[in-house]
Design an enzyme around this catalytic site. Structure first.
Site, PDB file in Angstrom:
ATOM      1  N   ASP A 474       0.812  32.990 -33.576  1.00 17.91           N
ATOM      2  CA  ASP A 474       1.988  34.062 -32.821  1.00 17.91           C
ATOM      3  C   ASP A 474       1.291  35.464 -33.257  1.00 17.91           C
ATOM      4  OD1 ASP A 474       4.171  34.807 -31.509  1.00 17.91           O
ATOM      5  OD2 ASP A 474       5.608  33.594 -32.687  1.00 17.91           O
ATOM      6  N   ASP A 544       9.408  33.570 -24.015  1.00 18.18           N
ATOM      7  CA  ASP A 544      10.547  33.053 -25.174  1.00 18.18           C
ATOM      8  C   ASP A 544      11.616  32.783 -24.149  1.00 18.18           C
ATOM      9  OD1 ASP A 544       9.248  33.177 -27.509  1.00 18.18           O
ATOM     10  OD2 ASP A 544       9.980  35.290 -28.002  1.00 18.18           O
TER      11      ASP A 544
END
Ligand code: GLA
Length: 747
Positions: A474, A544
């Protein structure tokens, strides 16, 4: 070069479509190179002033095609020099060039002008290398061209200082692409923001410049380094000319699309020149990222399919045969930072029963990471949450027949961490200036060799000491204060290049040492998706935003530029955390099943009925997975826009043409309108297909009457021309109704 279908007499067959091989031919009489790749040809030549010019970019040509001599154009007016209208292949700034330059250099004597001239060329297999040199200064530019059989040409360049004086590169593009002059082009790009990436925008080009760029240090959610240009009124999803391309760079980048006063259209891309400078001492060189582009006459759908095929065969680390993406369970939306041994084992037991193949523990497992305020940088297992280390969880996950993955964010540090307390100088900063935090974190300066070594060290240790099959890598903020005071002032802006080179280096070293390891590129969703990172990672997290209705639009935009097998898609809980929307489970599944399926809901709260729906749908997904992940995508009905507000539909056809799957989504029914007839695509008109609907009650084949009683006998047979001509009708009604139909070719 590897064939994906049968190789027949120099042609490649993919689902019945012949794709020509690559060829690079030099015509000495005309001093012209013709490059052919798939459906496209590209030609360039040298004029009497030794200037290299683009001669052609369009449909594949006969090898014997000849081209007009690339004459230096005359001055159109004193305000429009000839250089402004000429399709220069790689422009050095100088000579009054009023448009974007591919390259700009400043010399220590104050000169900032270049006049690039052809020196020589060399063809080696699928690669052409051309050398240019400034007419006076000892600066050599190597231009590289690599032709790929899928129909893509990669271009990049290397600037070499062969003089005795240093020089500074102020702007370095990989390539300039010249389109046939025309005033009626439309440009498409992919824009967005966190939670809303991959929004397809289309606008008319007119004289002036469109700048697609990221100044953020990484690829960005806001614009993806992809472009597509069609002919207004002519190009559609299924037909018409499309020139398209994407840049392979995960740092600050820029693509400019210019239409000149003479309707010449040129696209220049490479390093973003903003805040950029790169000194070259005598003997040093700078190489640019690769800029990939293609052409098709088959519309936007075919342009996407070319890119998908190209990414799978030529870009991904497991090319040319990437492994199918396993069905994952990810803990993030289910448990957020509250991960612990017992909780994750309980979820693993449930996930395994559903048919999940990989369990991924997301954020929260390390250091003092109980919120996003602390812990980044301290990559040791949190002893309160996992008192016996990761081993008991991994052992249980393995015993359940799954493999194990874990979340990492290696480029970041929270000021509240042992790492920051020990090495505050490792965070990117301008000395003495405030450090701007985002999500309470700072960036480590990966350009520093000691930071690179530290990051590789702990990752290597983590993967060596634990049975880890997968890393979700990430990256949750953009750059600020990109200082690097450990090197001399003149080199500090090299950070834009060196950081990304070291990122790629760490990924490459890790994969080399752990060849079975798979990696996902995530950046708060889809903030780092490009053909550079994809040479080191197997999949990406597009957003997301997991709301299934938004996802239809996000996934539609994503597939314009990237392959569905890369597109991780989880089924999460409702009300959705972002939109608070409540969508039935089967619709959520069917949306995620059109990419690489995962589950991110809290399985502890799922009812027995929901668990059984999930089990049935994961089993169905396993049957269609090769077709979805490695087939050819046809966007039958696109979501969003005036026609796609109520409905959308997708179809995938396997490369061998034997299997296909159709997904249909009714977002919201209005005025009792029946679901539109779906005319299928990409089938063999003479082939006979067996249709196996996921829900037999919802398939009404070739009946124009939506109220006709559904045929309930499950599988049915129809030939390709009927399926593509008359189509199929689906009895979907209400809001959030979705279904899928499998097709197998039986003769
Ligand atoms: C980012 C990712 C999410 C999740 C969180 C964890 O936002 O995109 O999927 O991993 O970080 O902090």
């Amino acid at each position: 070069m590897r064939a994906i279908g049968a190789l027949l007499g120099g042609w490649l067959l993919v689902a019945g479509t012949a794709i020509a091989q690559t060829a690079i031919r030099y015509n000495a009489a005309e001093h012209v190179w013709q490059i052919s790749a798939g459906q496209m040809s590209y030609a360039l030549g040298v004029n009497d002033k030794q200037s290299l010019q683009t001669l052609y970019w369009g449909p594949r040509l006969d090898p014997a095609a000849s081209f007009p001599q690339p004459k230096q154009l005359p001055e159109a007016a004193s305000f429009d020099p000839g250089i402004a209208s000429s399709p220069i292949e790689y422009t050095g700034w100088g000579g009054g060039l009023p448009y974007e330059a591919t390259l700009k250099i400043s010399f220590p004597d104050g000169n900032r002008s270049l006049q690039l001239q052809f020196v020589d060329a060399k063809v080696t297999g699928d690669e052409l290398e051309i050398t240019l040199k400034d007419s006076l200064a000892p600066v050599f530019i190597r231009l590289f061209y690599h032709a790929y059989p899928e129909g893509i040409l990669a271009r990049w360049s290397r600037v070499e200082n062969r003089g005795k004086q240093p020089l500074t590169v102020e702007q370095a593009g990989s390539a300039t692409w010249n389109l046939p002059p025309r005033a009626t082009y439309d440009l498409s790009s992919l824009t967005g923001r966190w939670g809303a990436e991959w929004q397809l925008q289309t606008e008319a080009l007119y004289p002036g410049e469109v700048v697609l760029e990221s100044r953020r240090g990484s690829t960005s959610h806001q614009v993806n380094p992809w472009f597509s240009i069609g002919s207004r009124g002519e190009t559609t999803e299924a037909a018409g000319p499309v020139w398209f391309g994407e840049l392979g760079w995960s740092g600050s980048w820029r693509i400019t699309v210019e239409q000149t006063h003479a309707d010449a259209v040129r696209i220049t891309g490479g390093y973003n020149p903003f805040d950029f400078s790169y000194p070259l001492a005598p003997g040093e060189s700078l190489e640019t990222p690769k800029f990939y582009a293609g052409y098709t006459s088959g519309g936007n759908g075919e342009a996407s399919r070319i890119l998908h095929r190209f990414q799978r065969q030529q870009i991904l680390p497991q090319r040319p045969h990437p492994k199918p993406r396993p069905i994952i369970f990810n803990s993030w939306e289910a448990t957020e930072f509250k991960v612990d041994e017992a909780g994750q084992i309980a979820l693993a037991e449930k996930a395994a029963r559903l048919g999940v193949e990989r369990l991924v523990i997301d954020d929260g497992w390390f250091g003092q990471r109980n919120t996003d305020h602390a812990g980044l940088g301290d990559w040791t297992v949190n002893p309160q949450k996992f008192p016996h280390g990761l081993k008991p969880v991994i052992d249980r996950v393995r015993a359940l027949g799954m493999d194990f993955g874990i979340w990492v964010e290696p480029e970041m540090v929270n000021p509240d961490s042992d790492l920051y307390r020990k090495h505050p100088d490792w965070a990117m900063n301008f000395p003495g200036r405030p450090r701007t935090e985002a999500r309470n974190q700072l960036l480590l300066n990966l350009a520093r060799p000691d930071v690179r070594q530290y990051v590789f060290g702990w990752l290597d240790k983590l993967v060596s000491e634990n049975d880890i099959a997968f890393l979700k890598w990430d990256y949750n903020r953009n750059w600020s204060e990109p200082g690097w005071d450990a090197v001399p002032l003149a080199q500090q802006k090299e950070i834009y290049v060196r950081y990304v080179e070291n990122l790629y280096g760490i990924l490459a070293d890790l994969r080399k040492k752990h060849p079975q390891l798979e990696i996902e590129s995530c950046s708060g969703g889809g903030g780092r998706v490009d053909l550079g990172i994809l040479q080191h990672t197997d999949e990406v997290w597009p957003s997301d935003n997991t709301d299934a209705l938004d996802r239809l639009v996000i996934q539609d935009g994503f597939t314009h530029a990237y392959s569905p097998n890369l597109m991780m898609a989880w089924v999460t809980d409702v009300p959705n955390f972002l939109d608070r929307r409540v969508i039935p489970l089967d619709f959520r599944f069917l949306v995620a099943m059109s990419g690489s399926l995962g589950i991110g809901g809290n399985l502890n709260n799922w009812t027995p009925e929901e668990l059984s729906t999930a089990t049935r749908l994961t089993a169905f997904y396993k049957e269609i997975r090769p077709t979805v992940q490695f087939g050819q995508l046809h966007r039958l009905l696109r979501p969003g826009g005036p026609e796609g507000r109520e409905t959308s539909a997708l179809q995938y056809v396997s490369d061998d043409g034997k299997s296909s799957v159709v997904f249909a989504y009714l977002h919201s029914q209005h005025f009792g309108r029946p679901f539109p007839t779906l005319r299928l695509q990409g089938l063999d008109p003479a082939g006979m297909y067996r249709l196996s609907p996921l829900d037999p009650k919802k398939l009404v084949i070739a009946s124009p009457d939506p109220n006709a009683s559904p045929e309930r006998n499950g599988s049915q047979e129809r030939n390709g021309s009927q399926l593509m001509g008359e189509g199929i009708n689906l009895a979907l009604s209400g809001d959030y109704a979705a279904t899928a139909v499998r097709l197998e070719r039986i003769r």
